[in-house]
Design a protein around this motif. Structure first.
Motif, short mmCIF file in Angstrom:
data_model
loop_
_atom_site.label_atom_id
_atom_site.label_comp_id
_atom_site.label_asym_id
_atom_site.label_seq_id
_atom_site.Cartn_x
_atom_site.Cartn_y
_atom_site.Cartn_z
N THR A 1 -2.74 1.15 8.44
CA THR A 1 -3.01 1.68 7.67
C THR A 1 -3.26 2.87 9.89
OG1 THR A 1 -5.21 1.04 8.08
CG2 THR A 1 -4.37 1.05 6.25
N ASN A 2 -3.08 1.99 11.00
CA ASN A 2 -2.83 2.73 11.94
C ASN A 2 -2.22 2.09 12.86
OD1 ASN A 2 -5.67 4.33 11.60
ND2 ASN A 2 -6.75 2.14 10.94
N ARG A 3 -1.23 3.28 13.48
CA ARG A 3 0.29 2.80 14.12
C ARG A 3 -0.09 3.54 15.15
NH1 ARG A 3 5.27 0.58 11.06
NH2 ARG A 3 3.80 -0.50 9.83
N PHE A 4 -0.22 3.36 16.63
CA PHE A 4 -0.44 4.75 17.79
C PHE A 4 1.01 4.20 18.96
CE2 PHE A 4 -3.81 2.15 15.86
CZ PHE A 4 -4.96 3.94 15.91
N GLY B 1 5.03 2.89 2.02
CA GLY B 1 5.43 1.94 2.56
C GLY B 1 6.31 2.41 4.32
N TYR B 2 6.46 1.36 4.89
CA TYR B 2 7.18 1.91 6.04
C TYR B 2 8.31 0.84 6.02
CZ TYR B 2 3.22 3.70 9.10
OH TYR B 2 2.51 4.25 9.03
N ILE B 3 9.50 1.00 6.56
CA ILE B 3 11.60 1.40 6.43
C ILE B 3 11.30 1.09 8.02
CG2 ILE B 3 13.20 1.62 5.67
CD1 ILE B 3 12.43 2.69 3.00
N LYS B 4 12.86 0.22 7.97
CA LYS B 4 12.45 -0.65 9.27
C LYS B 4 13.80 -0.54 10.11
CE LYS B 4 9.44 -3.28 10.15
NZ LYS B 4 8.10 -4.58 10.99
N ARG C 1 0.26 9.63 20.00
CA ARG C 1 0.55 9.56 18.16
C ARG C 1 -0.49 8.56 17.77
NH1 ARG C 1 6.79 10.26 17.43
NH2 ARG C 1 6.47 7.98 16.62
N TRP C 2 -0.93 8.99 16.59
CA TRP C 2 -1.48 8.27 15.43
C TRP C 2 -1.06 8.43 14.23
CZ3 TRP C 2 -7.24 9.61 13.57
CH2 TRP C 2 -7.64 8.42 12.98
N ASN C 3 -0.75 7.56 13.47
CA ASN C 3 -0.72 7.68 12.56
C ASN C 3 -0.97 6.75 11.67
OD1 ASN C 3 3.11 7.20 12.57
ND2 ASN C 3 2.04 8.59 12.93
N LEU D 1 -3.37 6.73 7.19
CA LEU D 1 -3.21 6.34 5.98
C LEU D 1 -4.49 6.11 5.62
CD1 LEU D 1 0.13 3.81 4.94
CD2 LEU D 1 -0.66 6.57 4.09
N TYR D 2 -4.70 7.77 5.05
CA TYR D 2 -5.85 7.80 4.37
C TYR D 2 -6.11 6.66 3.30
CZ TYR D 2 -7.34 11.08 7.53
OH TYR D 2 -7.82 11.30 9.01
N ASN D 3 -5.14 6.88 2.30
CA ASN D 3 -5.26 6.20 1.22
C ASN D 3 -3.77 5.86 1.47
OD1 ASN D 3 -3.92 8.94 -0.18
ND2 ASN D 3 -6.33 9.56 -0.22
N GLU D 4 -3.54 5.54 -0.54
CA GLU D 4 -1.78 5.10 -0.11
C GLU D 4 -0.97 6.63 -0.56
OE1 GLU D 4 -4.15 4.34 -1.99
OE2 GLU D 4 -3.69 1.41 -1.41
N ARG D 5 -1.59 7.36 -0.98
CA ARG D 5 -1.78 8.42 -1.35
C ARG D 5 -0.91 9.93 0.30
NH1 ARG D 5 -2.48 10.69 -7.12
NH2 ARG D 5 -2.44 9.31 -7.88
N LEU D 6 -2.55 9.82 1.30
CA LEU D 6 -2.35 10.47 2.46
C LEU D 6 -2.19 9.66 3.28
CD1 LEU D 6 -3.86 13.37 2.67
CD2 LEU D 6 -5.24 12.61 2.98
N PHE D 7 -1.07 10.86 4.01
CA PHE D 7 -0.45 10.47 5.42
C PHE D 7 -0.81 11.19 6.28
CE2 PHE D 7 2.79 10.37 8.34
CZ PHE D 7 2.93 9.16 9.22
#
Lengths: 784, 293
Positions: A300-303, A27-30, A333-335, A337-343
Motif C-alpha cells: 500500500t505504500n511505495r516511495f 495489484g502491481y505488474i512488473k 513520489r508516494w504511491n 492505496l487507501y483501499n482496494e479501489r482507491l489509488f
C-alpha cells in the motif's frame, strides 16, 4: 466544477451494475527479470468483456461482480499470462510478466498479441518502445527518443540536428516534456543535436497528440511523458557504452531484494576528442546524470525519488568566451492505496532551467545569466468504482519563478554595467476530474474537465504604455507596483476533455475526441527553432493564455491477428492567442517585451496514416501525414494569414528493424518531408556599402524537400552466451546516399572562399547550408 | 566545412543581443555544416525607392543618395535616380536645397549634396523631402550630441600575430571614451584604414545603445586590423533611437541565417514615409585618428 463532480459521480453510481455485489482485483505488474513496473499492461477478463490497463506506476484495479474469472495480463514484448482468480472478496494480485526474449532466448510470436490500440479509448497517442528504438540507426550512433518522436505521424521536426518538434500545428514551446513527471524546459544538448534523454535509463515514453487526458495540462499541443527505470531490484548490474559522441555508464541493483532498488546513470560527451584533434581552442561538452531510489515499503505504500541534472558547456578561444545551459529536476513520489479501489499518487516536483553566457576580456568582460524555477505539488487519485466506471481526479499546485536575465561586468575595467530584468512569479491551481465509462459492449467513454486558475503575482512592476504596439517610441505612461504575492492578473480556464471509442467489430474501432488545452507558460522566441537562450514568460498583465481546441476522429484496425496495427486519424485544431513577434522584434533582454509580441490565431488540420508492426522478426512503422498550418497575427505579415514556419505539407517516415538471428539485427529508417517555408528576398538595394534584401511576403518560399535514409547493424557476438560480460557493437550509417538536405538558406554579397567580398561588391548570392553528409558511426555497448 | 572564429564577434559589436545572436549562429554551425551557392527561383516584385540621407554637424558631410531596388540577381549597381527634387528643412524653417551630383562624377550618380555648404547643429531637428516622379518621401530625425573619444591607441593582437589573415596586419585599435550615464545615447561607428571604410566582415554594422554600458570605456578593441604605417581613423556618430532601431534591424537582416535560429527576415523599420527603403540619419560626429607606427 463541484456540480460537474457530482454529476460525474451520479452517472457513475447510477449505472445498473452497481446493484450487484462488487469486489475489486488490484495489484502491481512488473517485469519478472528486473522487477521494473510495467506501464500500460492490459488486464482483461474475457467473460465480462471488461478490462483496464496499469497506470503510470504499474498499478491496476478493476471492480467486478463476485465470481471466478480468467484474467489475461498482456503487454507488448512479454508472454501473455492467463490466471484464474476466485473473486469472492477483494483480491490483490501482483503479477510478474516474462519478457519474451529473456524467456526463450529466441524471437517468438505470442499466440495472441494484444489489441490495446483498438480497444482503448485513447487515440492520438504513440508509445515509444525503447528497445525497438535501439535497433534503429541514430545520428552519431547516439540513441535519442526525441529523434524518434520527430518521425511519428502528426509530428514535424524543426530540422535535422534539432530537438525541436511540432505537433499537429502547434509551436515548438507547446509540448510539455516530462521526465518522471518533472518538466524539462529545454530538452536539447548541443543546440538540439541530441536530447537530454539518455536511452539507457528510459523505461517508457508516451506522446499524447490529441484526446489528452485531464490529468495533463499546461501546454497546447502535446505531452511527452518520459519515465525512467526504477533500477533492477533482483540483481546488481552495470550497463554502458562508448559511442562516437558520448559515453554512458549505468549502475543499478537492489538495496533490499524485491523491495527497494537504485539506479544511477551518467552520460558525458567525448566531442572534446574531435575538437582537440581538429586543433581548435573551442570546446563543447555535455553531461546527464539520472539517479533514482525506490522503496516498496508494502503493497500500500511505495516511495520514489528521481533526480536528473544535465548541462552543456561550450567554450571558445580556450575559455575566453563561453556559454552553457542546463536542466535539473527532482521528483519525490508516494504511491498509496487507501483501499482496494482507491489509488493515490502524491508527488513533489522541482524543476530548474538556466543559462549563462560569459566573456572574459579586460574591457568587454560580461556575464549574463537567466533562470527559471518551478515547484509543484501533485495529488492524483484513481478510484475503480465498478466494472464500467473508473474515476480519476486530482489537484496540482504549481509555483514558478522567472528570472529572465541579468548582465553584469566580470572585470573591474569592463565597459559594462549591471542590469537585471525584473523577475516574474506565477501560481497555478489545477483541478481535474475524469471518468472512464463503459456503456454496453461497444462503447467506451472518457470524459472529464480540468480547471486551471493561473495567477501572475507580485512582486513586480507593470508598465502602462500609451501605445503597446509601438515598439519604436516606447512611452511608459504609468507604472503599477505590486507587492509580494499580490495578484497582478488571474486567468481562469475550464478545459473539457472528451473521448469515445466505438467497437465496429473484433479488431476494429472508431474513436472521436475533443479537447481544450490552455497554456500559461510561453517561450519568447521569434525564430523557427527555439534556442536555450530564449526566455520563458508566464501569462501576465498583457500576455494572455494560449488556448487550443482540437477535434480528432480516427479509425483503428488490426490485421493478421493483431500483428499489424493500422490507424487513420484526422484532426482540426483551432489555436487562439498564439504568440508571435512583430517584424524586427527585439526578444533578448528587453524589459518592454510586451511591445514586441503579438497574439493572434492559428489553425491547423491534417490526416495521419500509420501502419505499425510490433511483433515478429521484422518490426517497424510506416507513417504518412498531410497537414496544413496557418497563422494570422496582427501586424505580422501586414496582418495577412501566412503559412506557419513549421508547416510541412507532406511527411512520410519508414522505420524498420529485422532480427536476422540472435547475432545480427538490422535497422533502417527513411524520412521525407516537404521543405520548410521560408522568407526569401524579392530583390536587393544599396545602403552605404551594404546590400540588404528586399523582403516582401513571409514564408512565401518553400525550401527543397528533405529526405534521408539511415542504416544500422547491431552485432551481439555469440561469445556473449554463457558470459557475464555481454558486449554489443552497433554500426550505423547516417544519410546513406549523402543527400545535401537543406538546413537553411541565407544571402550575402558574393564572396570568395575566405569570406572576402569579390567583384564590385554589389552582386548577391544565396547560400544553401546543409548539415550532415554521409556519416558512419560505431558504438560499443556492454552489460554485466 | 567550416569552424568559425569567434573573437571577431567579441570586439565592437556591443549590442549584447546581437553578440549573443552571433554566438548562437556560430554554435549552431559549429560542428558540421557545409554550404554551397544555390539559385533561388524568385518572383517579380514592384521596385521601390531607396533613400540614404545623412546630415551631420561637420562641414561637407551631408548627402542624400536616391536609388531604386533591383532584382536580387542583378550583378551591378542598383538604378540611380538622378531627377529627384531633394531638400532638407530644419525646425527653424530654414530650407536647404540639394543638387544632383554637381561634380558630374560617374561614381556619384544618384547622390545629392547641399547647393551651398551647411552644417547641422546639435539639438536641431531636420526633415528630408525627396520627390521622385511626383511622389513625395519624407523623414525627420534629430541631431543629438556625441561624446568625444579621449584617445585612440593600438596594440598587437596576439591571435593575429600567431596566425595573421593578411601578413603584417596584426594591430588592433583600442578606444577610450566616457559614456555619459545621465542621458540615453545611441552610437554608430565607422572604421577607416588609409581612408577606406573597413569592416571585419562586410555585413558588420558597428552600433550600440548605452543600456549595458558603464561610464568608463577603456581599451575596447576595434574590429579592423592594421599594418605598420597604416593610417587609422574612427568616426563616432550620435544617432537617434530611430537610427539605432534602423541599424539594429538592418544588421539583423544582413546577418540573418534564413530564419532558423534568428528571427524571420524583415524590412528594417525606417523614418521614411511612403514605403521608401533606407534611412535619413542626422548625427553629431567625433573623429579620432592615429598613425600605426
Amino acid at each position: 466544477m463541484i456540480r460537474f463532480l457530482i454529476v460525474v459521480t451520479l452517472v457513475a453510481l447510477s449505472s445498473p451494475a452497481w446493484s450487484q455485489e462488487k469486489v475489486t482485483l488490484n495489484g502491481y505488474i512488473k517485469d519478472g527479470t528486473n522487477g521494473e513496473e510495467l506501464i500500460g499492461v492490459s488486464v482483461y477478463i474475457p467473460q465480462l468483456k471488461a478490462g483496464t490497463v496499469t497506470n503510470a506506476y504499474g498499478f491496476y484495479a478493476i471492480t467486478v461482480p463476485k465470481g471466478t474469472f480468467e484474467v489475461q495480463f498482456s503487454y507488448i514484448g512479454y508472454t501473455v499470462q492467463t490466471v484464474t482468480i476466485e473473486l469472492n472478496s477483494d483480491v490483490t494480485r501482483n503479477i510478474e510478466l516474462q519478457n519474451e526474449a529473456t524467456a526463450l532466448n529466441e524471437i517468438v510470436v505470442t499466440d495472441k498479441p494484444i489489441d490495446e490500440n483498438v480497444v482503448s479509448v485513447q487515440m492520438s497517442k504513440n508509445t515509444i518502445n525503447i528497445s525497438q528504438v535501439k535497433k534503429l540507426p541514430a545520428l552519431f550512433g547516439e540513441v535519442d527518443i526525441i529523434k524518434n518522436i520527430q518521425m511519428l505521424p502528426g509530428v514535424i521536426s524543426a530540422g535535422e540536428g534539432t530537438s525541436t518538434f511540432f505537433v499537429r500545428g502547434g509551436g515548438g514551446d507547446q509540448n510539455l516534456i516530462l521526465i518522471d513527471e518533472a518538466p524539462i524546459y529545454d530538452p536539447s544538448h548541443l543546440f538540439g543535436l541530441f536530447s537530454v534523454f539518455n536511452a539507457d535509463v528510459i523505461k517508457d515514453a508516451e506522446l499524447y497528440k490529441g484526446g489528452i487526458p485531464s490529468r495533463f495540462g499546461g501546454r497546447l499541443s502535446s505531452i511527452l511523458d518520459v519515465r525512467t527505470i526504477d533500477g533492477n531490484n533482483k540483481k546488481f548490474g552495470v550497463t554502458g557504452g562508448i559511442g562516437s559522441i558520448a559515453s554512458r555508464i549505468m549502475v543499478e541493483g537492489p538495496i533490499k531484494k524485491d523491495e527497494s532498488s537504485y539506479v544511477v546513470s551518467a552520460r558525458t560527451s567525448n566531442i572534446w576528442a574531435y575538437l582537440a584533434a581538429a586543433n581548435t581552442d573551442n570546446t563543447a561538452n555535455f553531461y546527464d546524470i539520472n539517479a533514482k531510489v525506490n522503496w516498496r515499503a508494502n503493497n500500500t505504500n511505495r516511495f520514489f525519488i528521481a533526480l536528473y541534472t544535465g548541462r552543456d558547456k561550450i567554450a571558445f578561444d580556450g575559455g575566453d568566451a563561453g556559454f552553457g545551459w542546463g536542466n535539473s529536476t527532482a521528483t519525490f513520489r508516494w504511491n498509496h492505496l487507501y483501499n482496494e479501489r482507491l489509488f493515490s499518487n502524491i508527488s513533489f516536483i522541482a524543476s530548474q532551467f538556466d543559462y549563462k553566457l560569459e566573456v572574459k576580456d579586460p574591457a568587454l568582460g560580461i556575464k549574463w545569466i537567466s533562470s527559471l524555477q518551478q515547484a509543484m505539488l501533485k495529488a492524483d487519485f484513481q478510484y475503480a468504482i465498478n466494472t464500467n466506471n473508473e474515476l480519476s481526479f486530482g489537484y496540482h499546485l504549481t509555483g514558478q519563478r522567472f528570472a529572465p536575465g541579468k548582465v553584469s561586468p566580470n572585470t573591474t575595467s569592463s565597459i559594462f554595467s549591471t542590469l537585471e530584468l525584473q523577475h516574474k512569479y506565477a501560481l497555478d491551481h489545477s483541478f481535474y476530474v475524469n471518468n472512464q465509462q463503459r456503456v454496453g459492449e461497444k462503447l467506451l467513454f472518457d470524459y472529464g474537465v480540468r480547471l486551471s486558475v493561473f495567477q501572475n503575482i507580485g512582486p513586480g512592476d507593470v508598465y502602462i504604455y500609451n501605445d503597446r504596439t509601438d515598439n519604436v517610441n516606447i512611452v511608459h505612461e504609468d507604472t503599477l507596483n505590486y507587492n509580494n504575492f499580490e495578484n497582478i492578473k488571474t486567468y481562469v480556464n475550464l478545459e473539457p476533455r472528451v473521448s469515445m471509442r466505438y467497437t465496429l467489430a473484433e479488431g476494429q474501432s472508431l474513436k472521436l475526441s475533443y479537447n481544450r488545452m490552455v497554456q500559461n507558460t510561453h517561450l519568447m522566441t521569434a525564430a523557427t527553432v527555439p534556442v536555450p537562450f530564449n526566455t520563458w514568460s508566464p501569462s501576465d498583465y498583457y500576455l494572455k493564455p494560449q488556448i487550443a481546441d482540437q477535434v480528432a476522429a480516427g479509425y483503428f484496425r488490426n490485421f493478421h491477428n493483431n500483428m499489424f496495427e493500422a490507424s487513420i486519424e484526422a484532426y482540426y485544431k483551432d489555436l487562439n492567442n498564439v504568440t508571435d513577434f512583430a517584424d524586427n522584434a527585439q526578444v533578448f533582454f528587453n524589459e518592454d517585451l510586451a511591445t514586441e509580441y503579438r497574439q493572434g490565431d492559428s489553425w491547423s488540420y491534417g490526416a495521419e496514416l500509420m501502419i505499425n508492426k510490433k511483433e515478429g522478426r521484422l518490426m517497424g512503422m510506416l507513417s504518412y501525414t498531410w497537414s496544413k498550418t496557418m497563422r494570422k497575427i496582427p501586424e505580422v505579415n501586414q496582418g495577412e494569414a501566412f503559412i506557419a514556419n513549421y508547416d510541412r505539407r507532406n511527411v512520410a517516415n519508414i522505420q524498420a528493424s529485422y532480427d536476422l538471428n540472435s547475432k545480427w539485427t538490422f535497422g533502417a529508417t527513411f524520412t521525407y518531408s516537404t521543405g520548410r517555408p521560408m522568407t526569401v528576398p524579392a530583390g536587393k538595394y544599396e545602403y552605404g556599402s551594404y546590400n540588404p534584401d528586399v523582403i516582401t511576403e513571409r514564408n512565401g518560399y518553400v525550401m527543397p524537400a528533405f529526405h534521408r535514409m539511415d542504416l544500422s547493424a547491431t552485432l551481439n557476438p555469440r561469445k556473449n552466451e554463457g558470459r557475464r560480460w555481454k558486449g554489443q557493437w552497433v554500426f550505423a550509417i547516417y544519410n546513406v546516399y549523402n543527400r545535401k538536405n537543406p538546413f537553411t538558406i541565407y544571402t550575402r554579397t558574393v564572396q570568395d572562399e575566405d569570406g572576402n567580398v569579390i567583384g564590385n561588391g554589389r552582386q548577391k548570392e544565396a547560400r544553401l547550408v546543409y548539415l550532415f553528409p554521409v556519416m558512419p558511426s560505431v558504438t560499443y555497448n556492454f552489460k554485466f | 566545412m567550416k569552424i568559425q572564429r569567434t573573437e571577431n564577434n567579441m570586439t565592437m559589436r556591443k549590442a549584447v543581443s546581437s553578440f549573443v545572436f552571433s554566438l548562437l549562429v556560430i554554435a549552431a554551425l559549429f560542428f558540421m555544416s557545409c554550404e554551397e551557392t544555390v539559385k533561388l527561383d524568385l518572383d517579380d516584385y514592384t521596385s521601390a525607392v531607396v533613400i540614404e540621407g545623412l546630415v551631420t554637424n561637420q562641414e561637407n558631410y551631408q548627402f542624400v543618395k536616391v536609388t531604386r531596388t533591383a532584382d536580387f540577381y542583378d550583378p551591378g549597381n542598383t538604378p540611380r535616380i538622378t531627377n529627384a527634387e531633394v531638400t532638407v528643412t530644419d525646425d527653424l524653417g530654414n530650407v536647404i536645397p540639394f543638387v544632383h551630383n554637381p561634380s558630374g562624377n560617374e561614381d556619384s550618380l544618384g547622390i545629392y549634396i547641399p547647393e551651398t555648404p551647411f552644417t547641422g547643429a546639435v539639438g536641431r531637428t531636420y526633415t528630408l523631402h525627396v520627390e521622385v516622379d511626383g511622389l513625395l518621401y519624407e523623414a525627420t530625425d534629430k541631431l543629438f550630441p556625441v561624446t568625444t573619444m579621449d584617445s585612440l591607441n593600438y596594440e598587437i593582437d596576439e591571435d593575429e600575430q600567431e596566425d595573421p589573415e593578411v601578413e603584417g596586419r596584426i594591430y588592433s585599435l583600442l578606444l577610450f571614451t566616457q559614456e555619459p550615464q545621465d542621458e540615453i545615447n545611441y552610437y554608430l561607428f565607422k572604421f577607416f584604414r588609409n581612408d577606406s571604410l573597413s569592416f571585419d566582415t562586410d555585413s558588420d554594422i558597428y552600433f550600440s545603445d548605452d543600456e549595458f554600458l558603464a561610464e568608463n570605456i577603456s581599451g575596447v578593441e576595434g574590429p579592423v586590423l592594421y599594418s605598420q604605417g597604416d593610417h587609422a581613423r574612427v568616426e563616432m556618430f550620435s544617432i537617434s533611437r530611430e537610427g539605432y532601431i534602423y541599424y539594429n534591424d538592418l544588421s539583423n537582416l544582413l546577418n540573418n541565417d534564413g530564419g532558423v535560429f534568428s528571427p524571420i527576415p524583415a524590412s528594417p523599420r525606417t523614418n521614411l514615409t511612403n514605403g521608401a527603403l533606407g534611412f535619413f540619419q542626422v548625427s553629431a560626429l567625433d573623429i579620432s585618428e592615429t598613425e600605426i607606427e
